[in-house]
Every structure is written in C-alpha cells, then in structure tokens.
Design a protein around this motif. Structure first.
Motif, PDB file in Angstrom:
ATOM      1  N   SER A 101      12.734  14.489   7.119  1.00 49.99           N
ATOM      2  CA  SER A 101      11.886  13.944   8.183  1.00 49.99           C
ATOM      3  C   SER A 101      11.752  12.435   8.026  1.00 49.99           C
ATOM      4  N   PRO A 102      11.367  11.753   9.084  1.00 48.14           N
ATOM      5  CA  PRO A 102      11.229  10.288   9.004  1.00 48.14           C
ATOM      6  C   PRO A 102      10.061   9.882   8.124  1.00 48.14           C
ATOM      7  N   SER A 103      10.124   8.654   7.618  1.00 49.52           N
ATOM      8  CA  SER A 103       9.079   8.166   6.727  1.00 49.52           C
ATOM      9  C   SER A 103       7.732   8.084   7.419  1.00 49.52           C
ATOM     10  N   ALA A 104       7.738   7.962   8.749  1.00 41.57           N
ATOM     11  CA  ALA A 104       6.476   7.881   9.478  1.00 41.57           C
ATOM     12  C   ALA A 104       5.635   9.132   9.266  1.00 41.57           C
ATOM     13  N   MET A 105       6.289  10.292   9.210  1.00 40.51           N
ATOM     14  CA  MET A 105       5.566  11.529   8.960  1.00 40.51           C
ATOM     15  C   MET A 105       4.928  11.502   7.576  1.00 40.51           C
ATOM     16  N   TYR A 106       5.718  11.087   6.585  1.00 37.82           N
ATOM     17  CA  TYR A 106       5.223  11.063   5.217  1.00 37.82           C
ATOM     18  C   TYR A 106       4.046  10.104   5.077  1.00 37.82           C
ATOM     19  N   ASP A 107       4.156   8.922   5.666  1.00 39.46           N
ATOM     20  CA  ASP A 107       3.073   7.941   5.590  1.00 39.46           C
ATOM     21  C   ASP A 107       1.807   8.475   6.248  1.00 39.46           C
ATOM     22  N   GLU A 108       1.952   9.151   7.376  1.00 43.82           N
ATOM     23  CA  GLU A 108       0.782   9.653   8.085  1.00 43.82           C
ATOM     24  C   GLU A 108       0.072  10.743   7.282  1.00 43.82           C
ATOM     25  N   LEU A 109       0.844  11.656   6.694  1.00 45.18           N
ATOM     26  CA  LEU A 109       0.244  12.697   5.865  1.00 45.18           C
ATOM     27  C   LEU A 109      -0.457  12.099   4.642  1.00 45.18           C
ATOM     28  N   MET A 110       0.155  11.113   4.017  1.00 35.60           N
ATOM     29  CA  MET A 110      -0.432  10.513   2.821  1.00 35.60           C
ATOM     30  C   MET A 110      -1.677   9.708   3.146  1.00 35.60           C
ATOM     31  N   ASN A 144       2.505  16.616  -2.582  1.00 33.68           N
ATOM     32  CA  ASN A 144       2.486  15.580  -1.545  1.00 33.68           C
ATOM     33  C   ASN A 144       3.894  15.066  -1.307  1.00 33.68           C
ATOM     34  N   GLY A 145       4.805  15.991  -1.031  1.00 35.55           N
ATOM     35  CA  GLY A 145       6.184  15.623  -0.781  1.00 35.55           C
ATOM     36  C   GLY A 145       7.099  15.834  -1.967  1.00 35.55           C
ATOM     37  N   GLU A 146       6.536  15.904  -3.175  1.00 33.16           N
ATOM     38  CA  GLU A 146       7.370  16.105  -4.354  1.00 33.16           C
ATOM     39  C   GLU A 146       8.156  17.408  -4.225  1.00 33.16           C
ATOM     40  N   LYS A 147       9.442  17.330  -4.516  1.00 35.81           N
ATOM     41  CA  LYS A 147      10.358  18.470  -4.437  1.00 35.81           C
ATOM     42  C   LYS A 147      10.472  19.025  -3.022  1.00 35.81           C
ATOM     43  N   GLY A 148      10.187  18.203  -2.057  1.00 30.96           N
ATOM     44  CA  GLY A 148      10.328  18.623  -0.664  1.00 30.96           C
ATOM     45  C   GLY A 148       9.274  19.589  -0.209  1.00 30.96           C
ATOM     46  N   MET A 149       8.098  19.576  -0.818  1.00 27.82           N
ATOM     47  CA  MET A 149       7.051  20.545  -0.479  1.00 27.82           C
ATOM     48  C   MET A 149       5.718  19.864  -0.245  1.00 27.82           C
ATOM     49  N   TRP A 150       4.902  20.530   0.568  1.00 28.80           N
ATOM     50  CA  TRP A 150       3.509  20.143   0.769  1.00 28.80           C
ATOM     51  C   TRP A 150       2.630  21.337   0.408  1.00 28.80           C
ATOM     52  N   ALA A 163       0.833  -1.205   0.000  1.00 29.81           N
ATOM     53  CA  ALA A 163       0.000   0.000   0.000  1.00 29.81           C
ATOM     54  C   ALA A 163       0.864   1.249   0.000  1.00 29.81           C
ATOM     55  N   ARG A 164       1.956   1.227   0.769  1.00 27.98           N
ATOM     56  CA  ARG A 164       2.821   2.402   0.839  1.00 27.98           C
ATOM     57  C   ARG A 164       3.492   2.700  -0.500  1.00 27.98           C
ATOM     58  N   ASN A 165       3.728   1.683  -1.301  1.00 26.27           N
ATOM     59  CA  ASN A 165       4.371   1.894  -2.602  1.00 26.27           C
ATOM     60  C   ASN A 165       3.507   2.740  -3.537  1.00 26.27           C
ATOM     61  N   ALA A 166       2.199   2.865  -3.219  1.00 25.63           N
ATOM     62  CA  ALA A 166       1.309   3.655  -4.063  1.00 25.63           C
ATOM     63  C   ALA A 166       1.702   5.121  -4.050  1.00 25.63           C
ATOM     64  N   TRP A 167       2.339   5.579  -2.983  1.00 28.15           N
ATOM     65  CA  TRP A 167       2.739   6.986  -2.917  1.00 28.15           C
ATOM     66  C   TRP A 167       4.239   7.164  -2.680  1.00 28.15           C
TER      67      TRP A 167
END
Length: 358
Positions: free
Chosen positions: A58-67, A109-115, A6-10
């Motif tokens: 930032s850690p991947s946990a942050m990215y997964d939670e936002l996504m 959504n994280g692309e280029k280090g931006m939200w 599922a995580r590979n989707a983003w």
C-alpha cells in the motif's frame, strides 16, 4: 506530522514491512478489516477511497495516516495517566499505594506486513509492565528476564500481604483452580523483605529465587522465560507457501463453539520467550476435550528467532529470519522444544470447555 523528521519516528524498512518469507503462513494474521478507508474532514466524513491491506502492499500515505491515529491514541492515554499521577502527588499517597501499569496485548504497526494483534511475534506479545511499591528497594530498576501477565494477580496478593492465603473451600460442587501465574513480589521486595514476609505466613511460598547477585541488584526468579499462546483455525491444512497479499488469510480466529465449523483444523500456538531466543510451535488442539495434543510439530509449524546482540532501538524487528532449520541452531531448537513441552505438560491447566455443549 507534516514533516519528514516526524515520520522517521515510525519509519520501517521494506524488509520490516513484509512478512518473513521463511516463516510459516500460520503465523500470519492481519487484520480485522481487509480494506483500509482513508478519512475525510478529520474523520467526520467517510472517504470513498480505499485500498486493500493484505501484506501492506500500500502507499505510504496509508501507513502515515494509521500511525498518526495510533500516536494520537498513545498521547491521549499518556495524558490521562499524568492526571492520575498528579492526584497521587496532591494527596500524598505514594507511601501507601502500589501501582501496576500494563496492557492486555501488544500491537503490530506495519511490522512484518501486519496490523493489530493475533500473532506470537514480539510486537503482539510484548507489553509494558511497571510496578511501583513503596517498600521496594529497587526503584527505577529494570528486571532482565521475561515475565507474564498471569503473574500480576499472585503478585498483587503477595504485595498486599494477605495473611494465610489459602485456596477457598469448594462450595456447591465447585472446586477452585490453582493460580497458574507466579508471584513477582520476591523481585520487587528483595530477599530481605521477602524473607521477613514469608516468616510471618502460615503458608510460605516454595523458594522461587536464584541466588542473590548482590544486595543492590534485583534477585532473579528461577523461571527465566515467558509463554504466550494463540489459537488458529483453518478449513483445511494449507499447502500454498505464498507470502503475498490476502492469500495469507488462510488461518483465522477460531469459533470456539463446537457445533460451528467442526470440519476446521485447530492448532494451538505457543511461544517460549527467553532473553536470548523465541521459539514457537503449533500443536493440534482437540476442540471436544479442550486439550492440546503434544505431538512432534513439523518444521513447517516451528519458528526460532535469535534476539542476542539486539539493541533497544531495534525492539522486535529482529524477528524477520526464521532459524528453525538452520543447522547451527539445531541444539537450541531441541532444547527450547523440550522446555516448552515440559511446561505445557506440567504447568498449563486445561479446563473444561467454556461454552458447554455449544
């Protein structure tokens, strides 16, 4: 989303999660909040754990939670759209209904280090646009050229076939502005239906179509590009070239009131998007006259990204190499620059300040 599949989707690569090192700092804009706070108890309690957003170091946990939160919002909107379409089916409205589905902006959504939004990259400027019209012979077809959200209003007017569309008469000293968008009705209806409609109008539209490719294909508009813009302000012209952390937070949204921050430098950024390229340039913006000064932009205020040979799966991730100074692209840069300046000079209407003396 508790499994790797599922995580590979983003999932994005490290290169995609970092702001392009050769892109100008003015193009960086992230985020409303400078820190991210993890949720507790499914969002019902505030966490004391927070980390800086910056350039997404930032850690991947942050990215997964936002996504997960973003994906949940998309799923909710999709479900509501399904409810509307179900009612249209039940009431059998398809033969008497035009549907326009779009969004007001894109999303990093994280692309280029931006939200979030506030940039001229494709992540922020590309939006879905689906138009369903019962008389269109092109159901399910994809239009290959970029169009703009400004085009929706004149399109709806033409699809509703309002007879004798003319600018309203001025009243109480108010003179209406002309529409700046172009109608997409010709490419939705096709040449035959569009020409029939025009023959019955008292004010037919100036021809806007290229030559018809064939009767089964959508006709193409003469304008083969779309323009987006964003206004940026900075207390002074930045000289640093760092691309790490919050040092990139030098350019910000402008306070449009003239009495506030008059010492700031304001630049209006324009992106010209063709099917093959995106060219970006920033011009001085006069906050008193509310007009752009079409001066020659420095190389530090220009960008060029090559979208040729790009697959659908890559979306806008190809905008990670700024080619504006590459010798092989010099002619393309000059051509797109001329095209953009002519468009701004001839087509964009600069109105009076919306906040008056403020």
């Amino acid at each position: 989303y508790d499994n790797d599949k599922a995580r590979n989707a983003w999932k994005l690569s490290k290169n995609e999660l970092t702001f392009p090192i050769n892109s100008p700092i003015i193009s960086y804009r992230c985020c409303n909040d400078k820190r991210f706070e993890f949720i507790r108890q499914n969002g019902s309690a505030k966490s004391i754990k927070s980390i800086p957003i910056g350039n997404l170091q930032s850690p991947s946990a942050m990215y997964d939670e936002l996504m997960m939160g973003y994906s949940a919002a998309i799923s909710f909107v999709d479900a509501q759209l399904g409810r509307i379409l179900d009612v249209i089916d039940e009431l059998e409205l398809w033969n008497n209904l035009t549907i326009v589905l779009t969004a007001d902006h894109g999303m990093h959504n994280g692309e280029k280090g931006m939200w979030e939004k506030w940039t001229l990259f494709d992540e922020a400027t590309r939006v879905p646009l689906l138009i369903a019209h019962p008389q269109s012979p092109f159901h399910g077809q994809h239009y290959p050229l970029p169009v703009e959200l400004l085009d929706i209003y004149p399109t709806v007017l033409d699809l509703l076939h309002i007879p004798g569309q003319r600018a309203p008469k001025p009243f109480k000293g108010f003179k209406p502005y002309p529409l700046q968008g172009k109608s997409l009705a010709p490419i939705i209806l096709g040449n035959r239906l569009w020409n029939q409609q025009q023959s019955s109008r008292r004010d037919p539209v100036v021809p806007v179509l290229q030559s018809q490719r064939d009767s089964r294909s959508m006709p193409l508009l003469l304008q083969d590009f779309a323009v987006s813009q964003v206004l940026k302000c900075s207390p002074s012209f930045p000289t640093t070239t760092t691309t790490t952390g919050l040092d990139l937070q030098q350019w910000k949204d402008c306070d449009l009131r003239l009495s506030h921050h008059t010492h700031e430098q304001a630049l209006m950024g324009y992106a010209l998007r063709t099917p093959q390229f995106k060219y970006i340039a920033y011009f001085p913006f006069n906050r008193s006259s509310w007009k752009v000064q079409l001066l020659q932009p420095s190389l530090q205020l220009q960008e060029l990204y090559d979208h040729r040979n790009e697959s659908t799966s890559e979306l806008s991730h190809r905008e990670i190499i700024n080619l504006v100074q590459h010798p092989d692209y010099k002619n393309i840069v000059n051509q797109l620059k001329r095209q953009l300046v002519e468009f701004i000079d001839q087509k964009i209407l600069f109105r009076k300040r919306p906040f008056g003396g403020e």
